[in-house]
Design a protein around this motif. Structure first.
Motif, PDB file in Angstrom:
ATOM      1  N   LEU A 119     -41.557  59.442  90.628  1.00 14.78           N
ATOM      2  CA  LEU A 119     -42.654  58.375  89.062  1.00 14.78           C
ATOM      3  C   LEU A 119     -40.669  57.924  88.710  1.00 14.78           C
ATOM      4  O   LEU A 119     -40.208  58.495  88.029  1.00 14.78           O
ATOM      5  CB  LEU A 119     -43.030  59.523  88.095  1.00 14.78           C
ATOM      6  CG  LEU A 119     -43.599  58.517  86.976  1.00 14.78           C
ATOM      7  CD1 LEU A 119     -44.347  56.903  87.841  1.00 14.78           C
ATOM      8  CD2 LEU A 119     -43.958  59.344  86.307  1.00 14.78           C
ATOM      9  N   LYS A 120     -41.535  56.599  88.906  1.00 15.85           N
ATOM     10  CA  LYS A 120     -39.726  55.787  88.511  1.00 15.85           C
ATOM     11  C   LYS A 120     -40.703  55.184  87.984  1.00 15.85           C
ATOM     12  O   LYS A 120     -41.778  54.223  87.570  1.00 15.85           O
ATOM     13  CB  LYS A 120     -39.706  54.607  89.033  1.00 15.85           C
ATOM     14  CG  LYS A 120     -38.764  53.602  88.534  1.00 15.85           C
ATOM     15  CD  LYS A 120     -38.039  52.604  90.326  1.00 15.85           C
ATOM     16  CE  LYS A 120     -37.427  51.658  89.754  1.00 15.85           C
ATOM     17  NZ  LYS A 120     -37.111  50.308  90.847  1.00 15.85           N
ATOM     18  N   THR A 121     -40.135  55.177  85.851  1.00 17.53           N
ATOM     19  CA  THR A 121     -41.005  55.076  84.596  1.00 17.53           C
ATOM     20  C   THR A 121     -41.119  53.852  84.660  1.00 17.53           C
ATOM     21  O   THR A 121     -41.683  53.028  83.980  1.00 17.53           O
ATOM     22  CB  THR A 121     -40.687  55.787  83.785  1.00 17.53           C
ATOM     23  OG1 THR A 121     -39.357  55.643  83.644  1.00 17.53           O
ATOM     24  CG2 THR A 121     -40.570  57.137  83.797  1.00 17.53           C
ATOM     25  N   ASP A 122     -39.742  53.007  84.735  1.00 14.62           N
ATOM     26  CA  ASP A 122     -40.112  51.209  84.774  1.00 14.62           C
ATOM     27  C   ASP A 122     -41.049  50.441  85.036  1.00 14.62           C
ATOM     28  O   ASP A 122     -41.280  49.282  85.511  1.00 14.62           O
ATOM     29  CB  ASP A 122     -39.161  50.977  84.399  1.00 14.62           C
ATOM     30  CG  ASP A 122     -37.728  50.811  85.689  1.00 14.62           C
ATOM     31  OD1 ASP A 122     -38.371  51.395  86.639  1.00 14.62           O
ATOM     32  OD2 ASP A 122     -37.015  50.340  85.383  1.00 14.62           O
ATOM     33  N   ASP A 123     -40.990  51.072  86.732  1.00 10.38           N
ATOM     34  CA  ASP A 123     -42.122  50.566  87.806  1.00 10.38           C
ATOM     35  C   ASP A 123     -42.922  51.662  88.461  1.00 10.38           C
ATOM     36  O   ASP A 123     -42.362  51.668  89.437  1.00 10.38           O
ATOM     37  CB  ASP A 123     -41.323  49.405  88.557  1.00 10.38           C
ATOM     38  CG  ASP A 123     -42.069  48.534  89.280  1.00 10.38           C
ATOM     39  OD1 ASP A 123     -43.217  48.360  89.702  1.00 10.38           O
ATOM     40  OD2 ASP A 123     -41.191  48.192  90.505  1.00 10.38           O
ATOM     41  N   PRO A 124     -44.037  52.285  87.460  1.00 12.19           N
ATOM     42  CA  PRO A 124     -45.017  53.296  88.659  1.00 12.19           C
ATOM     43  C   PRO A 124     -45.429  52.899  89.586  1.00 12.19           C
ATOM     44  O   PRO A 124     -45.589  51.538  90.074  1.00 12.19           O
ATOM     45  CB  PRO A 124     -44.786  53.770  87.555  1.00 12.19           C
ATOM     46  CG  PRO A 124     -45.303  52.325  86.654  1.00 12.19           C
ATOM     47  CD  PRO A 124     -44.562  52.116  86.374  1.00 12.19           C
ATOM     48  N   LEU A 131     -48.755  57.148  93.562  1.00 14.09           N
ATOM     49  CA  LEU A 131     -48.477  58.545  93.018  1.00 14.09           C
ATOM     50  C   LEU A 131     -50.248  59.082  93.008  1.00 14.09           C
ATOM     51  O   LEU A 131     -50.532  60.415  93.795  1.00 14.09           O
ATOM     52  CB  LEU A 131     -49.050  58.026  91.569  1.00 14.09           C
ATOM     53  CG  LEU A 131     -47.651  58.139  91.062  1.00 14.09           C
ATOM     54  CD1 LEU A 131     -47.585  57.343  90.085  1.00 14.09           C
ATOM     55  CD2 LEU A 131     -46.250  59.147  90.536  1.00 14.09           C
ATOM     56  N   GLY A 132     -50.938  58.062  93.885  1.00 10.97           N
ATOM     57  CA  GLY A 132     -52.552  58.102  93.883  1.00 10.97           C
ATOM     58  C   GLY A 132     -52.709  58.905  95.012  1.00 10.97           C
ATOM     59  O   GLY A 132     -53.619  60.091  95.476  1.00 10.97           O
ATOM     60  N   PHE A 133     -51.811  58.569  96.199  1.00  8.53           N
ATOM     61  CA  PHE A 133     -52.003  59.127  97.419  1.00  8.53           C
ATOM     62  C   PHE A 133     -51.788  61.023  97.512  1.00  8.53           C
ATOM     63  O   PHE A 133     -51.393  61.780  97.772  1.00  8.53           O
ATOM     64  CB  PHE A 133     -50.216  58.737  98.924  1.00  8.53           C
ATOM     65  CG  PHE A 133     -50.741  59.475  99.758  1.00  8.53           C
ATOM     66  CD1 PHE A 133     -51.577  58.991 100.977  1.00  8.53           C
ATOM     67  CD2 PHE A 133     -49.948  60.440 100.346  1.00  8.53           C
ATOM     68  CE1 PHE A 133     -51.536  59.251 102.078  1.00  8.53           C
ATOM     69  CE2 PHE A 133     -50.279  60.678 101.802  1.00  8.53           C
ATOM     70  CZ  PHE A 133     -50.728  60.573 102.539  1.00  8.53           C
ATOM     71  N   ALA A 134     -50.638  60.999  96.564  1.00  7.64           N
ATOM     72  CA  ALA A 134     -50.261  62.228  96.615  1.00  7.64           C
ATOM     73  C   ALA A 134     -51.206  62.907  95.633  1.00  7.64           C
ATOM     74  O   ALA A 134     -51.182  64.653  96.062  1.00  7.64           O
ATOM     75  CB  ALA A 134     -49.241  62.359  95.421  1.00  7.64           C
ATOM     76  N   PHE A 135     -52.056  62.733  94.561  1.00  8.47           N
ATOM     77  CA  PHE A 135     -52.492  63.330  94.254  1.00  8.47           C
ATOM     78  C   PHE A 135     -53.327  64.132  94.639  1.00  8.47           C
ATOM     79  O   PHE A 135     -54.217  65.059  94.156  1.00  8.47           O
ATOM     80  CB  PHE A 135     -52.807  62.790  92.661  1.00  8.47           C
ATOM     81  CG  PHE A 135     -51.782  63.332  91.309  1.00  8.47           C
ATOM     82  CD1 PHE A 135     -52.964  63.514  89.891  1.00  8.47           C
ATOM     83  CD2 PHE A 135     -51.008  62.418  90.998  1.00  8.47           C
ATOM     84  CE1 PHE A 135     -51.982  64.484  89.389  1.00  8.47           C
ATOM     85  CE2 PHE A 135     -49.889  62.878  90.164  1.00  8.47           C
ATOM     86  CZ  PHE A 135     -50.342  63.462  89.265  1.00  8.47           C
ATOM     87  N   ARG A 164     -42.030  60.631  78.069  1.00  8.68           N
ATOM     88  CA  ARG A 164     -43.631  60.604  76.819  1.00  8.68           C
ATOM     89  C   ARG A 164     -43.895  59.462  78.023  1.00  8.68           C
ATOM     90  O   ARG A 164     -44.478  59.153  77.939  1.00  8.68           O
ATOM     91  CB  ARG A 164     -42.362  59.968  75.743  1.00  8.68           C
ATOM     92  CG  ARG A 164     -43.590  58.796  75.032  1.00  8.68           C
ATOM     93  CD  ARG A 164     -43.538  58.992  73.778  1.00  8.68           C
ATOM     94  NE  ARG A 164     -42.150  57.778  74.070  1.00  8.68           N
ATOM     95  CZ  ARG A 164     -42.160  56.304  74.088  1.00  8.68           C
ATOM     96  NH1 ARG A 164     -43.069  55.892  74.333  1.00  8.68           N
ATOM     97  NH2 ARG A 164     -41.200  56.081  74.531  1.00  8.68           N
ATOM     98  N   VAL A 165     -42.971  58.405  78.425  1.00  6.55           N
ATOM     99  CA  VAL A 165     -43.379  57.318  79.159  1.00  6.55           C
ATOM    100  C   VAL A 165     -44.322  57.792  80.170  1.00  6.55           C
ATOM    101  O   VAL A 165     -44.462  57.360  80.968  1.00  6.55           O
ATOM    102  CB  VAL A 165     -42.161  56.692  79.718  1.00  6.55           C
ATOM    103  CG1 VAL A 165     -42.542  55.898  80.328  1.00  6.55           C
ATOM    104  CG2 VAL A 165     -41.365  55.719  78.646  1.00  6.55           C
ATOM    105  N   LEU A 186     -49.418  59.047  83.499  1.00  4.67           N
ATOM    106  CA  LEU A 186     -50.151  59.993  84.464  1.00  4.67           C
ATOM    107  C   LEU A 186     -51.085  60.867  83.981  1.00  4.67           C
ATOM    108  O   LEU A 186     -52.442  61.056  84.250  1.00  4.67           O
ATOM    109  CB  LEU A 186     -48.815  61.620  84.592  1.00  4.67           C
ATOM    110  CG  LEU A 186     -48.119  61.366  85.033  1.00  4.67           C
ATOM    111  CD1 LEU A 186     -47.084  62.320  85.035  1.00  4.67           C
ATOM    112  CD2 LEU A 186     -47.862  60.837  87.334  1.00  4.67           C
ATOM    113  N   LYS A 187     -51.281  60.189  82.402  1.00  2.84           N
ATOM    114  CA  LYS A 187     -52.778  60.635  81.598  1.00  2.84           C
ATOM    115  C   LYS A 187     -53.703  59.655  82.475  1.00  2.84           C
ATOM    116  O   LYS A 187     -54.841  61.144  82.735  1.00  2.84           O
ATOM    117  CB  LYS A 187     -52.725  59.458  80.808  1.00  2.84           C
ATOM    118  CG  LYS A 187     -54.068  59.800  79.656  1.00  2.84           C
ATOM    119  CD  LYS A 187     -53.748  59.228  78.171  1.00  2.84           C
ATOM    120  CE  LYS A 187     -55.461  59.543  77.555  1.00  2.84           C
ATOM    121  NZ  LYS A 187     -55.013  58.758  76.202  1.00  2.84           N
TER     122      LYS A 187
END
Length: 304
Positions: free
Chosen positions: A163-168, A173-177, A222-223, A228-229
């Motif tokens: 996860l790259k916080t400044d450019d997610p 992420l969706g594929f992994a979940f 935090r970011v 991920l929420k």
């Protein structure tokens, strides 16, 4: 175009041990997805046959593919198989496989093989599939690849994703979940922040700043949790573990590929300055060194 749920999984196959490992991974994944598995053998035509000659239909498709004939015999009578289709093509694998990916939900390759399309994990054909395919591409490495690292990795089945916080990258992420939800694995999100933080001095040099490392880690976490929420809420049965680590992203992802079920990375989105598809340096490094299978996910199409 067919809906994603009716699209097949593709497995590139050439009869080698590496393509057999990829085939087994693809068979299991097709079952998990409730999808047909298309097993594709691409036979490269002789170097003197030009691509335009093949496109003109002057090179005939093989009537009898001995590689696929043998595979059919090997799978005969095996229980628990998904619906299967066997396809033989003649051409350049670096062109044929990405073209076929347009009607697939996943393409699976071995890290090495005979006949070209997976001769090297980052050879011309393998990288072309990961770079140009319209669907995600999973590359299954040879077993026993050693990965070293000081940090202990969590026990149990895991799907690792950066996860790259400044450019997610929400597609990655969706594929992994989604894969974690299908397999019952934990989603292990690796968030890397640069350390030490360097500042530009009046003398033209970079020097470490006085930024507190614990504060940097807290802010990064935090970011990440804010990002991920929504994924947590839409995948309530997926256990999520977040590792916030200093250093470089490629090295940390490779380190955490130890004993992982899958490592998921993204592909660069096309931009004005890079109009052609690109894998990116982190994805290249992961493909070269990760111990687990690697999924390369293309970016989501941009809205007009």
């Amino acid at each position: 175009m067919a809906s994603p749920h009716s699209q097949p999984v593709l497995a590139a196959f050439d009869g080698s041990e590496d393509s057999l490992r990829a085939l087994e991974w693809a068979l299991a994944e097709a079952n998990r997805r409730g999808a047909e598995l298309r097993v594709v053998h691409v036979r490269q035509y002789a170097p003197f046959v030009r691509a335009e000659v093949l496109a003109a239909g002057l090179v005939e498709e093989p009537e009898n593919d001995t590689v696929l004939t043998q595979l059919r015999k090997d799978l005969e009578g095996r229980e628990g198989l998904p619906p299967l289709e066997f396809i033989s093509r003649t051409g350049l694998p670096a062109v044929v496989l990405p073209e076929m990916s347009g009607d697939a939900q996943l393409l699976v390759l071995g890290s090495r093989g005979r006949g070209g399309f997976a001769s090297l994990l980052l050879g011309s054909n393998g990288v072309a599939a990961a770079r140009d395919a319209a669907c995600p591409v999973v590359v299954v490495p040879r077993p026993g690849r050693e990965v070293h690292g000081d940090e202990p990795v969590p026990a149990g089945p895991r799907v690792v994703v950066g996860l790259k916080t400044d450019d997610p990258d929400l597609a990655t992420l969706g594929f992994a979940f989604a894969h974690a939800a299908r397999t019952g694995a934990r989603a292990h999100v690796v968030v890397v922040y640069p350390w030490p933080v360097l500042g530009w001095t009046a003398y033209g040099d970079f020097t470490p700043t006085t930024v507190d490392q614990e504060a940097a880690e807290r802010d990064t976490l935090r970011v990440a949790e804010e990002t991920l929420k929504e994924l947590r809420e839409s995948n309530p049965k997926v256990e999520v573990e977040v590792s916030v680590l200093p250093g470089d992203a490629a090295g940390r992802l490779v380190e955490n590929s130890r004993e992982a079920d899958l490592l998921v990375v993204g592909r660069h989105r096309r931009r004005l300055t890079r109009p052609a598809p690109m894998l990116g340096s982190v994805t290249h490094a992961v493909l070269l060194h990760a111990a687990s299978p690697v999924a390369v996910v293309p970016p989501e199409p941009e809205e007009d």
